[in-house]
Design an enzyme around this catalytic site. Structure first.
Site, mmCIF file in Angstrom:
data_model
loop_
_atom_site.group_PDB
_atom_site.id
_atom_site.type_symbol
_atom_site.label_atom_id
_atom_site.label_comp_id
_atom_site.label_asym_id
_atom_site.label_seq_id
_atom_site.Cartn_x
_atom_site.Cartn_y
_atom_site.Cartn_z
ATOM 1 C CG ASP A 190 -2.107 -0.845 1.112
ATOM 2 O OD1 ASP A 190 -2.338 -1.366 0.004
ATOM 3 O OD2 ASP A 190 -2.823 -0.989 2.106
ATOM 4 C CE1 TYR A 218 -7.220 -7.924 -0.181
ATOM 5 C CE2 TYR A 218 -8.679 -9.782 0.275
ATOM 6 C CZ TYR A 218 -8.167 -8.848 -0.610
ATOM 7 O OH TYR A 218 -8.592 -8.840 -1.911
#
Ligand SMILES: [Zn+2]
Ligand SMILES: [Zn+2]
Length: 454
Positions: free
Chosen positions: A240, A378
């Site tokens: 990210d 995740y």
């Protein structure tokens, strides 16, 4: 018919040069040029017939129209076209003039032979010019993916040169948050920096949403050192924007288009990049690589190790945290696609394994945890539970709210084999001045290659 009879029938259609005559018998014997085949047959026929031997001037040949006399000239033109380009391998291709192709057919038909007897004109041209290019430039032919591709357009009287990309492999660390991996054009102005005639307000007229990127801090240096026209960054997945990449770093390949330098000193290049990136990004383990390394980096299954700062909604006991982390170790996690992930992605439940966990409380509502899991896990949801959409989860096992407040990736590892396979690297060779030789998707918000979290 005997080979001599065939040769006589061909030669009767004079004037035909030795190479064009010999090319019809290219599949006979080895270690001979077609020119040698043709001249030998002509001599043998003259001896057999006890007739005077007459050589043919190649310039007069009606089949190739004298082109078989031009191997040296075309090779010299190839070498001159890449005089200032470093390369190790090449390939030569030829566009045969249609008239010559037609002549080849007529020539064989005229002697009652198969129209594909021997070999094609262009095969001989490629080979004969190719051999000479290798000698002139001290490089090797490569029928796979050469550094340089020459195309001889005989009719247009032109040599076309394609200098193929060079590749540098390495691992990067991203030491600051809020740096995307690849350049991220501003969506308000489509990267132009302007809305109408006014500078774009959203990006201050820069055209980019983030001023820095891992690509922007590394690829231009490689492009400059290799003297290429452009450079592209290929990462083994991406973290990210707000996550750092620490530890052993993430594998990447920088592709340099049309490089004039391939024999670069990768240690020095490493130093140049790290100086340019000023501590925001660091690279290490740079190696010259083959083009297949791009696919390997992008396609090899990789597990990831993360370090997460976690905040709990209520006080947590150290033993309970240890028990919950132990429960997660080796667990198979079911995750329904998180909301925060790209909405274009089809929603589905995926299962991913957690390999290893560890962690400690910093105080009774904060902890630092490390999780090593399969690619695509995740992590933010593994901690929070994502309102029941991820099971099991740290929050679920502890019975308190839990949220990741900061995330770092600390390791990216090939699942079944290492990224660094010698078969994909090029040897660094000594040069003169310096010591020593398809498309990434647009980066979208929260949409990482290996899931939003990593
Ligand atoms: Zn000829
Ligand atoms: Zn803009």
């Amino acid at each position: 018919m005997s080979i001599l009879a065939d040769a006589r029938a061909l030669d009767a259609q004079e004037p035909v040069c030795d190479a064009c005559l010999g090319r019809v018998f290219a599949d006979r014997s080895h270690g001979l040029t077609n020119d040698e085949r043709g001249s030998s047959l002509r001599i043998a026929a003259a001896l057999d017939d006890d007739e005077p031997y007459e050589s043919v001037d190649t310039a007069d040949c009606w089949v190739c129209e004298g082109l078989c006399d031009e191997f040296d000239e075309w090779a010299e033109r190839c070498a001159a076209a890449v005089e200032d380009v470093e390369f190790d391998t090449y390939q030569v291709g030829t566009r045969t003039p249609p008239l010559v192709e037609e002549n080849e057919l007529l020539f064989r038909e005229g002697a009652g032979l198969d129209e594909d007897a021997g070999e094609l004109f262009k095969s001989e041209f490629n080979r004969e010019v190719g051999k000479r290019v290798g000698r002139l430039t001290d490089t090797a032919v490569d029928f796979g993916r050469p550094d340089v591709q020459f195309t001889l357009d005989l009719e247009a009287d032109r040599v076309e040169v394609d200098v193929h990309s060079a590749f540098v492999y390495g691992r990067y660390r991203k030491l600051e948050r809020d740096i995307p991996q690849t350049e991220w054009p501003c969506n308000a102005c489509d990267g132009s920096g302007y809305v109408g005639k006014q500078p774009c307000e959203k990006c201050d007229g820069t055209g980019y949403l983030y001023q820095d990127s891992v690509e922007g801090l590394t690829a231009p240096v490689v492009r400059d050192v290799m003297d290429g026209t452009d450079a592209k960054f290929h990462g083994a997945g991406r973290e990210d924007v707000d996550a750092r990449m620490l530890g052993t770093g993430r594998p990447f390949v920088i592709e340099v288009m049309e490089p004039r330098r391939r024999h670069v000193d990768t240690d020095r290049l490493e130093g140049d990049i790290n100086a340019f990136a000023e501590g925001r990004v660091e690279v290490e383990g740079l190696r010259l690589a083959d083009y297949e390394m791009v696919e390997r980096v992008k396609g090899l299954d990789a597990s990831k190790r993360y370090r997460a700062e976690v905040e709990f909604g209520d006080a947590v006991d150290a033993d309970d945290l240890a028990a919950a982390l132990e429960e997660l170790e080796g667990a198979t996690i079911e995750q329904y696609t998180p909301h925060r992930v790209d909405h274009r992605r089809a929603s589905l439940t995926r299962t991913r394994e957690v390999y290893e966990t560890s962690g400690e409380l910093d105080d009774d509502t904060h902890a630092t945890v490390e999780i090593h899991g399969a690619g695509g896990l995740y992590i933010k949801e593994l901690v929070s539970g994502d309102e029941g959409r991820t099971n099991p989860s740290l929050a679920g096992l502890l019975g308190v709210d839990a949220e990741v407040t900061a995330l770092d990736v600390v390791g990216v590892y090939g699942e079944d084999e290492e990224f660094e396979d010698e078969a994909y690297f090029r040897e660094e060779t000594a040069g003169d001045e310096e010591v020593d030789t398809d498309e990434p998707e647009a980066e979208a918000s929260g949409d990482g290659d290996d899931a939003a979290d990593d």
